[in-house]
Design a protein around this motif. Structure first.
Motif, PDB file in Angstrom:
ATOM      1  N   GLU A  87       0.832  -1.201   0.000  1.00 27.44           N
ATOM      2  CA  GLU A  87       0.000   0.000   0.000  1.00 27.44           C
ATOM      3  C   GLU A  87       0.871   1.257   0.000  1.00 27.44           C
ATOM      4  O   GLU A  87       0.591   2.226  -0.724  1.00 27.44           O
ATOM      5  CB  GLU A  87      -0.926   0.009   1.217  1.00 27.44           C
ATOM      6  CG  GLU A  87      -1.825   1.243   1.260  1.00 27.44           C
ATOM      7  CD  GLU A  87      -2.660   1.323   2.528  1.00 27.44           C
ATOM      8  OE1 GLU A  87      -3.621   2.110   2.533  1.00 27.44           O
ATOM      9  OE2 GLU A  87      -2.345   0.620   3.505  1.00 27.44           O
ATOM     10  N   GLU A  88       1.926   1.242   0.789  1.00 26.42           N
ATOM     11  CA  GLU A  88       2.813   2.400   0.871  1.00 26.42           C
ATOM     12  C   GLU A  88       3.433   2.716  -0.492  1.00 26.42           C
ATOM     13  O   GLU A  88       3.444   3.876  -0.934  1.00 26.42           O
ATOM     14  CB  GLU A  88       3.905   2.129   1.908  1.00 26.42           C
ATOM     15  CG  GLU A  88       4.831   3.294   2.170  1.00 26.42           C
ATOM     16  CD  GLU A  88       5.845   2.994   3.270  1.00 26.42           C
ATOM     17  OE1 GLU A  88       6.975   3.504   3.179  1.00 26.42           O
ATOM     18  OE2 GLU A  88       5.501   2.249   4.227  1.00 26.42           O
ATOM     19  N   ALA A  89       3.941   1.693  -1.170  1.00 29.27           N
ATOM     20  CA  ALA A  89       4.551   1.907  -2.480  1.00 29.27           C
ATOM     21  C   ALA A  89       3.508   2.286  -3.523  1.00 29.27           C
ATOM     22  O   ALA A  89       3.728   3.181  -4.349  1.00 29.27           O
ATOM     23  CB  ALA A  89       5.297   0.650  -2.921  1.00 29.27           C
ATOM     24  N   GLY A  90       2.359   1.609  -3.500  1.00 29.56           N
ATOM     25  CA  GLY A  90       1.307   1.893  -4.466  1.00 29.56           C
ATOM     26  C   GLY A  90       0.766   3.299  -4.338  1.00 29.56           C
ATOM     27  O   GLY A  90       0.561   4.007  -5.334  1.00 29.56           O
ATOM     28  N   GLN A  91       0.516   3.730  -3.105  1.00 26.69           N
ATOM     29  CA  GLN A  91       0.012   5.080  -2.889  1.00 26.69           C
ATOM     30  C   GLN A  91       1.042   6.120  -3.320  1.00 26.69           C
ATOM     31  O   GLN A  91       0.690   7.171  -3.862  1.00 26.69           O
ATOM     32  CB  GLN A  91      -0.361   5.286  -1.420  1.00 26.69           C
ATOM     33  CG  GLN A  91      -1.572   4.504  -0.956  1.00 26.69           C
ATOM     34  CD  GLN A  91      -2.890   5.043  -1.517  1.00 26.69           C
ATOM     35  OE1 GLN A  91      -2.922   5.908  -2.383  1.00 26.69           O
ATOM     36  NE2 GLN A  91      -3.994   4.502  -1.023  1.00 26.69           N
ATOM     37  N   ALA A  92       2.308   5.819  -3.089  1.00 26.30           N
ATOM     38  CA  ALA A  92       3.364   6.744  -3.513  1.00 26.30           C
ATOM     39  C   ALA A  92       3.391   6.891  -5.025  1.00 26.30           C
ATOM     40  O   ALA A  92       3.580   8.002  -5.548  1.00 26.30           O
ATOM     41  CB  ALA A  92       4.715   6.260  -2.995  1.00 26.30           C
ATOM     42  N   ALA A  93       3.196   5.783  -5.745  1.00 29.29           N
ATOM     43  CA  ALA A  93       3.182   5.840  -7.210  1.00 29.29           C
ATOM     44  C   ALA A  93       1.977   6.626  -7.721  1.00 29.29           C
ATOM     45  O   ALA A  93       2.086   7.426  -8.661  1.00 29.29           O
ATOM     46  CB  ALA A  93       3.188   4.430  -7.786  1.00 29.29           C
ATOM     47  N   LEU A  94       0.812   6.397  -7.121  1.00 29.21           N
ATOM     48  CA  LEU A  94      -0.388   7.138  -7.513  1.00 29.21           C
ATOM     49  C   LEU A  94      -0.211   8.634  -7.251  1.00 29.21           C
ATOM     50  O   LEU A  94      -0.576   9.476  -8.087  1.00 29.21           O
ATOM     51  CB  LEU A  94      -1.601   6.610  -6.751  1.00 29.21           C
ATOM     52  CG  LEU A  94      -2.064   5.206  -7.123  1.00 29.21           C
ATOM     53  CD1 LEU A  94      -3.011   4.651  -6.054  1.00 29.21           C
ATOM     54  CD2 LEU A  94      -2.738   5.180  -8.491  1.00 29.21           C
ATOM     55  N   SER A  95       0.349   8.978  -6.097  1.00 29.62           N
ATOM     56  CA  SER A  95       0.591  10.372  -5.768  1.00 29.62           C
ATOM     57  C   SER A  95       1.592  10.994  -6.731  1.00 29.62           C
ATOM     58  O   SER A  95       1.427  12.147  -7.165  1.00 29.62           O
ATOM     59  CB  SER A  95       1.100  10.483  -4.330  1.00 29.62           C
ATOM     60  OG  SER A  95       1.418  11.817  -3.994  1.00 29.62           O
TER      61      SER A  95
ATOM     62  N   ASP B 222      13.174  -6.697   3.239  1.00 31.54           N
ATOM     63  CA  ASP B 222      11.746  -6.418   3.127  1.00 31.54           C
ATOM     64  C   ASP B 222      11.574  -5.117   2.356  1.00 31.54           C
ATOM     65  O   ASP B 222      12.371  -4.181   2.518  1.00 31.54           O
ATOM     66  CB  ASP B 222      11.109  -6.257   4.506  1.00 31.54           C
ATOM     67  CG  ASP B 222      10.962  -7.568   5.261  1.00 31.54           C
ATOM     68  OD1 ASP B 222      11.227  -8.629   4.674  1.00 31.54           O
ATOM     69  OD2 ASP B 222      10.599  -7.514   6.453  1.00 31.54           O
ATOM     70  N   GLY B 223      10.525  -5.038   1.552  1.00 25.06           N
ATOM     71  CA  GLY B 223      10.255  -3.788   0.864  1.00 25.06           C
ATOM     72  C   GLY B 223       9.331  -3.966  -0.317  1.00 25.06           C
ATOM     73  O   GLY B 223       8.984  -5.094  -0.702  1.00 25.06           O
ATOM     74  N   ALA B 224       8.915  -2.842  -0.898  1.00 29.23           N
ATOM     75  CA  ALA B 224       7.985  -2.860  -2.020  1.00 29.23           C
ATOM     76  C   ALA B 224       8.300  -1.710  -2.964  1.00 29.23           C
ATOM     77  O   ALA B 224       8.910  -0.708  -2.581  1.00 29.23           O
ATOM     78  CB  ALA B 224       6.546  -2.749  -1.527  1.00 29.23           C
ATOM     79  N   ALA B 225       7.862  -1.875  -4.219  1.00 28.15           N
ATOM     80  CA  ALA B 225       8.020  -0.835  -5.235  1.00 28.15           C
ATOM     81  C   ALA B 225       6.845  -0.920  -6.193  1.00 28.15           C
ATOM     82  O   ALA B 225       6.262  -1.995  -6.395  1.00 28.15           O
ATOM     83  CB  ALA B 225       9.340  -0.999  -5.981  1.00 28.15           C
ATOM     84  N   ALA B 226       6.494   0.216  -6.788  1.00 25.19           N
ATOM     85  CA  ALA B 226       5.354   0.264  -7.700  1.00 25.19           C
ATOM     86  C   ALA B 226       5.648   1.210  -8.851  1.00 25.19           C
ATOM     87  O   ALA B 226       6.386   2.190  -8.695  1.00 25.19           O
ATOM     88  CB  ALA B 226       4.094   0.723  -6.961  1.00 25.19           C
ATOM     89  N   ALA B 227       5.059   0.895 -10.011  1.00 24.97           N
ATOM     90  CA  ALA B 227       5.155   1.765 -11.183  1.00 24.97           C
ATOM     91  C   ALA B 227       3.832   1.729 -11.922  1.00 24.97           C
ATOM     92  O   ALA B 227       3.205   0.671 -12.050  1.00 24.97           O
ATOM     93  CB  ALA B 227       6.293   1.306 -12.100  1.00 24.97           C
ATOM     94  N   LEU B 228       3.410   2.868 -12.420  1.00 21.70           N
ATOM     95  CA  LEU B 228       2.194   2.976 -13.220  1.00 21.70           C
ATOM     96  C   LEU B 228       2.589   3.142 -14.681  1.00 21.70           C
ATOM     97  O   LEU B 228       3.346   4.059 -15.028  1.00 21.70           O
ATOM     98  CB  LEU B 228       1.360   4.166 -12.765  1.00 21.70           C
ATOM     99  CG  LEU B 228       0.680   3.982 -11.405  1.00 21.70           C
ATOM    100  CD1 LEU B 228       0.350   5.326 -10.791  1.00 21.70           C
ATOM    101  CD2 LEU B 228      -0.571   3.123 -11.528  1.00 21.70           C
ATOM    102  N   VAL B 229       2.096   2.231 -15.517  1.00 18.75           N
ATOM    103  CA  VAL B 229       2.408   2.248 -16.943  1.00 18.75           C
ATOM    104  C   VAL B 229       1.169   2.702 -17.697  1.00 18.75           C
ATOM    105  O   VAL B 229       0.060   2.177 -17.473  1.00 18.75           O
ATOM    106  CB  VAL B 229       2.848   0.855 -17.431  1.00 18.75           C
ATOM    107  CG1 VAL B 229       3.206   0.892 -18.913  1.00 18.75           C
ATOM    108  CG2 VAL B 229       4.040   0.354 -16.607  1.00 18.75           C
ATOM    109  N   ALA B 230       1.343   3.678 -18.594  1.00 20.22           N
ATOM    110  CA  ALA B 230       0.194   4.273 -19.275  1.00 20.22           C
ATOM    111  C   ALA B 230       0.457   4.427 -20.765  1.00 20.22           C
ATOM    112  O   ALA B 230       1.603   4.461 -21.224  1.00 20.22           O
ATOM    113  CB  ALA B 230      -0.137   5.636 -18.661  1.00 20.22           C
ATOM    114  N   SER B 231      -0.625   4.554 -21.505  1.00 22.37           N
ATOM    115  CA  SER B 231      -0.557   4.746 -22.946  1.00 22.37           C
ATOM    116  C   SER B 231      -0.289   6.209 -23.286  1.00 22.37           C
ATOM    117  O   SER B 231      -0.446   7.112 -22.456  1.00 22.37           O
ATOM    118  CB  SER B 231      -1.882   4.326 -23.587  1.00 22.37           C
ATOM    119  OG  SER B 231      -2.929   5.202 -23.186  1.00 22.37           O
ATOM    120  N   GLU B 232       0.096   6.431 -24.546  1.00 22.83           N
ATOM    121  CA  GLU B 232       0.323   7.791 -25.012  1.00 22.83           C
ATOM    122  C   GLU B 232      -0.967   8.610 -24.919  1.00 22.83           C
ATOM    123  O   GLU B 232      -0.944   9.794 -24.566  1.00 22.83           O
ATOM    124  CB  GLU B 232       0.834   7.753 -26.448  1.00 22.83           C
ATOM    125  CG  GLU B 232       1.310   9.078 -26.983  1.00 22.83           C
ATOM    126  CD  GLU B 232       2.021   8.938 -28.311  1.00 22.83           C
ATOM    127  OE1 GLU B 232       2.775   9.856 -28.666  1.00 22.83           O
ATOM    128  OE2 GLU B 232       1.819   7.907 -29.007  1.00 22.83           O
TER     129      GLU B 232
END
Length: 397
Positions: free
Chosen positions: A30-38, A221-231
């Motif tokens: 959740e921490e990583a995901g929310q950071a990516a969304l923000s 321990d840890g997490a990472a997130a990335a949001l991939v989007a179209s043009e």
């Protein structure tokens, strides 16, 4: 793959020694995901699918993790590809977008690990039922099987072969770790942020000769997130200033070349890394000469040297001289592992590949703070898992 794809938001947690932070895997996710969304400036309601990687949690842990971000009913895919899990999730997310199936996909990786070295599911060297049976069989035939951690053995034996074949020195192996520990000082999310002299690295406890403790990545321990989007998604929401293009990406798995030589150098992944790099270069239209900053899979110091050769940064056998020359640190031709790499930043298996992407996105945006690579425009990530898979991603701003 027809459409352009962009990373529009990234997030990482601090990487920490297991059992030192009171969190569950869904908390870190959740921490990583929310950071990516923000970072992207969008809500979770715009995410259409999620590819979620981990190795040590139970089945459907991906759902348990993303449900903390929202209960939107989207498809959630559980991904496990050994140490290449994170980059595999990222590649899946990219394929969904590039293929026109979705406009915005979350790639998420996490791991909650136990203390101590990674095992390989074998007792006394019997790997017959293991997914890596072929790989460890090659090692055992040439080097036998010792009472040291199996992953350290196979990479340590690759280091021995490189030393025997090319004259690589212990000091050159240790120079990789010295560089990456030094780089991690500027990374507030790194598991370790201590400087070590070359002599300290060489003098630390031997895990499997010639590899010492300070040349080995830790459990983390840890997490990472990335949001991939179209043009289209990027353009409609005015995200051009945040977006970093995934210009090329490829995965390669083992062929006969991995096993035919009977060499641990090949078994631990140099051929698959080379194949993945060649395909990623071809798709992007870029070569290693165009790259400014690299995050690569230095699970052990020797693997960074082998990867230099696989990526075409130097000729076979010349990687020891390359690191010793200073070509792979600030002021050199490339900056490799400005985050500190796996050796010092940490290695929570499911998060590693996505954390590499996050570091490169920050570098290409010019937002990496004290570890910023001046003028970085092209980045390359390399993530490998025994068993086996290698993923190479070329990012461009």
């Amino acid at each position: 793959m027809t459409g352009k794809t962009f990373v529009i938001g990234v997030g990482t947690t601090p990487f920490a020694k297991p059992e030192t932070r009171a969190w569950q895997y869904w908390d870190m996710a959740e921490e990583a995901g929310q950071a990516a969304l923000s970072d992207a400036g969008i809500g979770y309601d715009l995410v259409e699918q999620a590819a979620v990687g981990y190795c040590y949690q139970p089945s459907t842990a991906a759902q348990r993790a993303v449900y903390e971000l929202g209960l939107t009913g989207i498809p959630v895919y559980n991904v496990n590809n050994n140490c290449a899990t994170g980059s595999t999730a990222l590649m899946m997310a990219r394929q969904f977008v590039a293929g026109g199936l979705s406009d915005c996909v979350l790639a998420l990786g996490f791991e909650k690990m136990r203390k101590g070295a990674l095992g390989a599911g074998a007792d006394g060297g019997d790997f017959s039922a293991s997914p890596v049976a072929r790989h460890y069989g090659v090692m055992a035939a040439r080097h036998g099987f010792a009472a040291t951690p199996p992953t350290a053995q196979i990479f340590g034996n690759a280091a021995r072969e490189h030393m025997e074949r090319h004259g690589t020195t212990r000091a050159q192996l240790a120079a990789v770790a010295e560089k990456n520990h030094r780089h991690s000082v500027g990374n507030p999310h790194a598991q370790f942020r201590d400087l070590y002299e070359l002599e300290e690295i060489l003098g630390s406890r031997v895990v499997h000769d010639p590899l010492t403790k300070l040349q080995c990545s830790p459990t983390s321990d840890g997490a990472a997130a990335a949001l991939v989007a179209s043009e289209r998604f990027v353009g409609e929401r005015g995200l051009e200033r945040r977006a970093v293009e995934i210009a090329g990406q490829a995965m390669a798995t083992d062929t006969e070349e991995t096993f035919a030589s009977g060499s641990c150098i090949d078994v631990v992944g140099r051929p698959v890394s080379r194949a993945a790099a060649e395909r990623a270069y071809a798709e992007s239209g870029l070569g290693v000469e165009d790259v400014d900053v690299i995050e690569l899979h230095d699970c052990f110091s020797v693997n960074e040297l082998l990867t230099y050769e696989a990526l075409g940064m130097c000729a076979e056998g010349a990687s020891g001289d390359l690191v010793a020359s200073g070509a792979t640190t600030y002021g050199g031709r490339w900056v490799v592992n400005p985050s500190g790499g796996l050796i010092s930043k940490g290695h929570p298996l499911g998060a590693t590949g996505i954390a590499q992407c996050a570091e490169l996105v920050r570098q290409l945006r010019g937002a990496a703070g004290a570890r910023q690579v001046e003028g970085a425009r092209v980045g390359l990530a390399h993530n490998i898992g025994l068993g086996g898979a290698a993923v190479v991603t070329v990012l461009r701003r």
